[in-house]
Design a protein around this motif. Structure first.
Motif, short mmCIF file in Angstrom:
data_model
loop_
_atom_site.label_atom_id
_atom_site.label_comp_id
_atom_site.label_asym_id
_atom_site.label_seq_id
_atom_site.Cartn_x
_atom_site.Cartn_y
_atom_site.Cartn_z
N ARG A 92 0.81 -1.22 0.11
CA ARG A 92 -0.02 0.03 -0.07
C ARG A 92 0.83 1.11 0.06
NH1 ARG A 92 -5.03 0.44 2.31
NH2 ARG A 92 -4.66 -1.40 3.59
N VAL A 93 0.43 2.28 -0.71
CA VAL A 93 1.02 3.56 -0.80
C VAL A 93 0.44 4.25 0.17
CG1 VAL A 93 1.43 5.61 -1.89
CG2 VAL A 93 1.44 3.56 -3.14
N THR A 94 1.32 4.79 1.17
CA THR A 94 0.73 5.60 2.33
C THR A 94 0.89 7.34 1.94
OG1 THR A 94 1.37 3.83 3.87
CG2 THR A 94 1.00 5.84 4.86
N ASP A 95 -0.15 7.85 1.49
CA ASP A 95 -0.09 9.17 0.95
C ASP A 95 -0.45 9.92 2.28
OD1 ASP A 95 -2.83 8.97 1.43
OD2 ASP A 95 -2.99 8.90 -0.84
N VAL A 96 -0.65 11.04 2.25
CA VAL A 96 -0.96 11.97 3.42
C VAL A 96 -2.10 11.78 4.22
CG1 VAL A 96 -1.32 14.45 4.30
CG2 VAL A 96 0.57 14.03 2.54
N ALA A 97 -3.27 11.44 3.41
CA ALA A 97 -4.64 11.00 3.96
C ALA A 97 -4.57 9.74 4.54
CB ALA A 97 -5.57 11.18 2.86
N THR A 98 -3.77 8.93 3.70
CA THR A 98 -3.79 7.56 4.58
C THR A 98 -3.05 7.55 5.94
OG1 THR A 98 -3.90 6.51 2.43
CG2 THR A 98 -3.17 5.25 4.06
N VAL A 99 -1.80 8.23 5.95
CA VAL A 99 -0.89 8.29 7.08
C VAL A 99 -1.88 8.90 8.49
CG1 VAL A 99 0.28 10.37 6.90
CG2 VAL A 99 1.42 8.27 7.99
N GLU A 100 -2.76 9.77 7.95
CA GLU A 100 -3.56 10.69 9.01
C GLU A 100 -4.37 9.34 9.57
OE1 GLU A 100 -5.32 13.85 7.17
OE2 GLU A 100 -3.62 15.11 7.62
N VAL A 101 -4.93 8.73 8.71
CA VAL A 101 -5.93 7.67 9.24
C VAL A 101 -5.06 6.55 10.08
CG1 VAL A 101 -7.55 5.66 8.60
CG2 VAL A 101 -7.38 7.91 7.28
N VAL A 102 -4.08 6.14 9.76
CA VAL A 102 -3.00 4.89 10.34
C VAL A 102 -2.95 5.67 11.49
CG1 VAL A 102 -0.97 4.18 10.16
CG2 VAL A 102 -2.33 4.19 8.03
N GLU A 103 -2.51 7.02 11.75
CA GLU A 103 -2.30 7.52 13.14
C GLU A 103 -3.39 7.53 13.89
OE1 GLU A 103 0.55 10.99 15.14
OE2 GLU A 103 -0.06 11.19 13.15
N MET A 104 -4.50 7.79 13.16
CA MET A 104 -5.66 7.85 14.20
C MET A 104 -6.25 6.41 14.60
SD MET A 104 -9.61 9.23 12.82
CE MET A 104 -9.67 7.99 11.53
N VAL A 105 -6.22 5.52 13.87
CA VAL A 105 -6.64 4.29 14.32
C VAL A 105 -5.46 3.50 15.23
CG1 VAL A 105 -6.94 1.95 13.43
CG2 VAL A 105 -7.94 3.81 12.38
N LEU A 106 -4.27 3.80 14.85
CA LEU A 106 -3.19 2.93 15.73
C LEU A 106 -3.20 3.56 17.03
CD1 LEU A 106 -0.47 1.99 13.08
CD2 LEU A 106 -2.14 0.70 14.03
N SER A 107 -2.83 4.96 17.22
CA SER A 107 -2.55 5.74 18.20
C SER A 107 -3.73 5.88 19.18
CB SER A 107 -1.83 6.93 18.11
OG SER A 107 -0.49 6.66 17.79
N GLY A 108 -4.91 5.91 18.39
CA GLY A 108 -6.15 6.16 19.04
C GLY A 108 -7.00 5.03 19.58
N VAL A 109 -7.68 4.38 18.55
CA VAL A 109 -8.74 3.29 18.79
C VAL A 109 -7.97 2.41 19.31
CG1 VAL A 109 -10.29 1.62 17.78
CG2 VAL A 109 -10.40 4.28 17.30
N VAL A 110 -6.93 1.65 18.52
CA VAL A 110 -6.47 0.13 18.73
C VAL A 110 -5.50 0.35 20.25
CG1 VAL A 110 -4.65 -1.59 18.09
CG2 VAL A 110 -6.27 -0.49 16.60
N ASN A 111 -4.55 1.38 20.12
CA ASN A 111 -3.64 1.58 21.41
C ASN A 111 -4.44 1.82 22.85
OD1 ASN A 111 -1.80 3.36 23.17
ND2 ASN A 111 -0.72 2.37 21.85
N LYS A 112 -5.58 2.57 22.80
CA LYS A 112 -6.28 2.88 24.02
C LYS A 112 -6.84 1.39 24.25
CE LYS A 112 -4.09 6.49 23.94
NZ LYS A 112 -2.84 6.32 24.58
#
Length: 287
Positions: A92-112
């Motif tokens: 997968r190509v991780t563009d600006v929009a994608t990396v924002e979602v990745v950070e939101m999901v990993l650091s937010g939902v999954v991590n917590k």
């Protein structure tokens, strides 16, 4: 007044606890990095079981570090937000929009979710990413893939501070670039780099398979690094097991005492590996 007879299950439990004593002594004060993924993240019950095991590890003097993935959750959120992904050579190509979602999901939902599960079991967990305190400074892996990073510098001082306060770090696999940009890092790669930076006693890679298998499909319980290289060259180790074993080899090269690929679907897999004679999965050591 109540009376009861000792049954075989109780006796077996007591014997198991007694037999665990040398392993409890062996790992007291040790650092164990656990890469959490697959089945253990799939249900609340599995998450609670995993969290209880991690809390027990901390209770007996181990310094556990949890590094997690979250690919399916990222995919689901990208689909929900109707963000289409491009792929280069299957990646997968991780563009600006994608990396924002990745950070939101990993650091937010999954991590917590993981932090909350550990805290519910009586532990004291704190959620981090590789961006916090410059824990994991990355270089871009491949310009064609966008914001995908490879760990280049590790600064684990924050983790030692957490250990000193009986706190369990839970780390999302995100790194920071030289210019402050956010990089998505493969979860196994991040776990191996963190284990190496800590000179961990064990790196436990939880998967959805029983371990490394030979050509006959039998699980190999103990391997040396060169045996892993030979099995890869022969095509016996293939597919998704290749990056797992390569992560194990890289961690050992960085100073990790041993890496274990084990089945996260098995109840109490981490405890079986650390505190029993037979272990669980495939342990890989330096030559």
């Amino acid at each position: 007044m109540k009376t009861r007879d000792m049954n075989r299950d109780w006796i077996a439990t007591a014997r198991t606890l007694s037999q665990a004593l040398p392993y409890l002594q062996r790992y007291a004060g040790a650092t164990v990095v656990i890469k959490l993924g697959g089945h253990a993240m799939g249900s609340d019950e599995a998450m609670d079981d995993f969290a209880r095991d991690v809390v027990l590890m901390r209770q007996v003097g181990i310094n556990p570090v949890v590094v997690h993935g979250g690919g399916p959750m990222i995919n689901a959120m990208l689909e929900r937000l109707e963000i289409k992904s491009e792929f280069v050579n299957g990646k997968r190509v991780t563009d600006v929009a994608t990396v924002e979602v990745v950070e939101m999901v990993l650091s937010g939902v999954v991590n917590k979710r993981i932090v909350s599960a550990i805290n519910r079991q009586g532990g004291k967990a704190v959620g981090l990413s590789g961006k916090d305190a410059n824990l994991m400074i990355c270089d871009q892996t491949n310009a064609d893939l966008g914001f995908v990073g490879t760990p280049a510098e590790m600064n684990p001082a924050i983790l030692h501070e957490l250990f000193a306060n009986d706190t369990i770090p839970v780390i999302a696999p995100l790194g920071v670039g030289r210019q402050g940009e956010t990089f998505n890092v493969n979860g196994d790669t991040a776990a191996g780099a963190i284990a190496g930076a800590l000179a961990a006693d064990r790196l436990l890679l939880l998967t959805d398979v029983a371990g490394v298998k030979n050509g006959e499909g039998e699980v190999l319980t103990e391997l040396k690094a060169q045996q892993i290289r030979d099995l890869i060259a022969e095509g016996v180790i293939a597919g998704g097991m290749i990056p797992k074993t390569e992560t194990a080899l890289a961690a050992i090269d960085l100073g990790v005492r041993a890496a274990v690929i084990l089945d996260g679907r098995a109840p109490n897999a981490c405890l079986l590996e650390l505190f029993t004679e037979h272990g669980a999965g495939s342990i890989i050591r330096a030559d």
